[in-house]
Design a protein around this motif. Structure first.
Motif, PDB file in Angstrom:
ATOM      1  N   PHE A  25       0.819  -1.206   0.000  1.00  0.00           N
ATOM      2  CA  PHE A  25       0.000   0.000   0.000  1.00  0.00           C
ATOM      3  C   PHE A  25       0.857   1.263   0.000  1.00  0.00           C
ATOM      4  N   SER A  26       2.017   1.227   0.650  1.00  0.00           N
ATOM      5  CA  SER A  26       2.908   2.387   0.651  1.00  0.00           C
ATOM      6  C   SER A  26       3.414   2.682  -0.753  1.00  0.00           C
ATOM      7  N   ILE A  27       3.764   1.641  -1.489  1.00  0.00           N
ATOM      8  CA  ILE A  27       4.214   1.813  -2.866  1.00  0.00           C
ATOM      9  C   ILE A  27       3.094   2.388  -3.716  1.00  0.00           C
ATOM     10  N   GLU A  28       1.861   1.887  -3.530  1.00  0.00           N
ATOM     11  CA  GLU A  28       0.719   2.409  -4.277  1.00  0.00           C
ATOM     12  C   GLU A  28       0.501   3.881  -3.989  1.00  0.00           C
ATOM     13  N   ASP A  29       0.642   4.269  -2.713  1.00  0.00           N
ATOM     14  CA  ASP A  29       0.453   5.672  -2.352  1.00  0.00           C
ATOM     15  C   ASP A  29       1.438   6.563  -3.084  1.00  0.00           C
ATOM     16  N   ARG A  55      -9.005   6.542   0.036  1.00  0.00           N
ATOM     17  CA  ARG A  55      -9.717   6.085   1.221  1.00  0.00           C
ATOM     18  C   ARG A  55      -8.876   5.163   2.098  1.00  0.00           C
ATOM     19  N   ASN A  56      -7.711   4.740   1.645  1.00  0.00           N
ATOM     20  CA  ASN A  56      -6.794   3.887   2.379  1.00  0.00           C
ATOM     21  C   ASN A  56      -7.481   2.608   2.879  1.00  0.00           C
ATOM     22  N   ILE A 112      -4.607  -0.915 -12.638  1.00  0.00           N
ATOM     23  CA  ILE A 112      -3.373  -0.162 -12.409  1.00  0.00           C
ATOM     24  C   ILE A 112      -2.555  -0.726 -11.255  1.00  0.00           C
ATOM     25  N   GLY A 113      -3.010  -1.825 -10.643  1.00  0.00           N
ATOM     26  CA  GLY A 113      -2.217  -2.517  -9.641  1.00  0.00           C
ATOM     27  C   GLY A 113      -2.500  -2.177  -8.196  1.00  0.00           C
ATOM     28  N   THR A 114      -3.495  -1.356  -7.915  1.00  0.00           N
ATOM     29  CA  THR A 114      -3.791  -1.028  -6.519  1.00  0.00           C
ATOM     30  C   THR A 114      -4.692  -2.096  -5.914  1.00  0.00           C
ATOM     31  N   LEU A 115      -4.437  -2.410  -4.657  1.00  0.00           N
ATOM     32  CA  LEU A 115      -5.265  -3.386  -3.961  1.00  0.00           C
ATOM     33  C   LEU A 115      -6.631  -2.789  -3.656  1.00  0.00           C
ATOM     34  N   GLY A 116      -7.656  -3.596  -3.825  1.00  0.00           N
ATOM     35  CA  GLY A 116      -9.004  -3.158  -3.519  1.00  0.00           C
ATOM     36  C   GLY A 116      -9.352  -3.460  -2.073  1.00  0.00           C
ATOM     37  N   GLN A 121     -13.911  -6.461   4.537  1.00  0.00           N
ATOM     38  CA  GLN A 121     -14.599  -5.181   4.357  1.00  0.00           C
ATOM     39  C   GLN A 121     -15.816  -5.323   3.455  1.00  0.00           C
ATOM     40  N   LYS A 122     -15.689  -6.088   2.381  1.00  0.00           N
ATOM     41  CA  LYS A 122     -16.800  -6.251   1.443  1.00  0.00           C
ATOM     42  C   LYS A 122     -17.974  -6.979   2.075  1.00  0.00           C
TER      43      LYS A 122
END
Length: 140
Positions: A25-29, A55-56, A112-116, A121-122
């Motif tokens: 997540f840090s890399i995505e940010d 929304r992190n 684009i490679g970001t985790l959902g 949570q879902k």
């Protein structure tokens, strides 16, 4: 080329797994910092992209997980039962069955490679929508 993350246990078994997720997540940010301000030019017309709201989801997953699903959780089982209208074991069985039968509820990477959002949570959002009869966008 699409990248998918395999189904992982919502109960993290080691700090190494959590550290790997936090690093991802840090890399995505760092890659997504300018996403909300870009515009796109198509056929001579400038088109604004949708507003990007960070929304992190990792922070939300960790908070939900530590509040309700660890042994020393922030809330006791009685509060879990009152908020979810079931005990934790039943919730986890439902989570496991939903993940196994419906691919939507498995955490994935976007194009684009970001985790959902995580499966936890879902499923939590889906149960709240069903329980309270509200629209899905109220669960943001």
């Amino acid at each position: 080329m699409s990248h998918f993350i395999s189904n992982y246990d919502c109960l993290l078994s080691s700090n190494d797994e959590l550290e790997t997720i936090v690093t991802a997540f840090s890399i995505e940010d760092s890659l997504d910092d300018e996403e909300g301000s870009r515009s796109q030019i198509i056929l001579g017309k400038q088109r604004r992209r949708r507003a990007f709201i960070r929304r992190n989801p990792l922070e939300g997953h960790i908070r939900l997980f530590s509040d309700y699903f660890v042994d020393a959780s922030a809330y006791p089982p009685s509060i879990f039962r009152r908020r979810f209208r079931m005990n934790r074991d039943l919730f986890l069985r439902i989570l496991n069955n939903v993940e196994n039968h419906e691919p939507y509820f498995v955490q994935r990477r976007s194009v684009i490679g970001t985790l959902g959002l995580s499966s936890l949570q879902k499923v939590t959002a889906a149960l709240r929508i069903l329980a309270y009869g509200v629209q899905a966008d109220l669960m943001d």
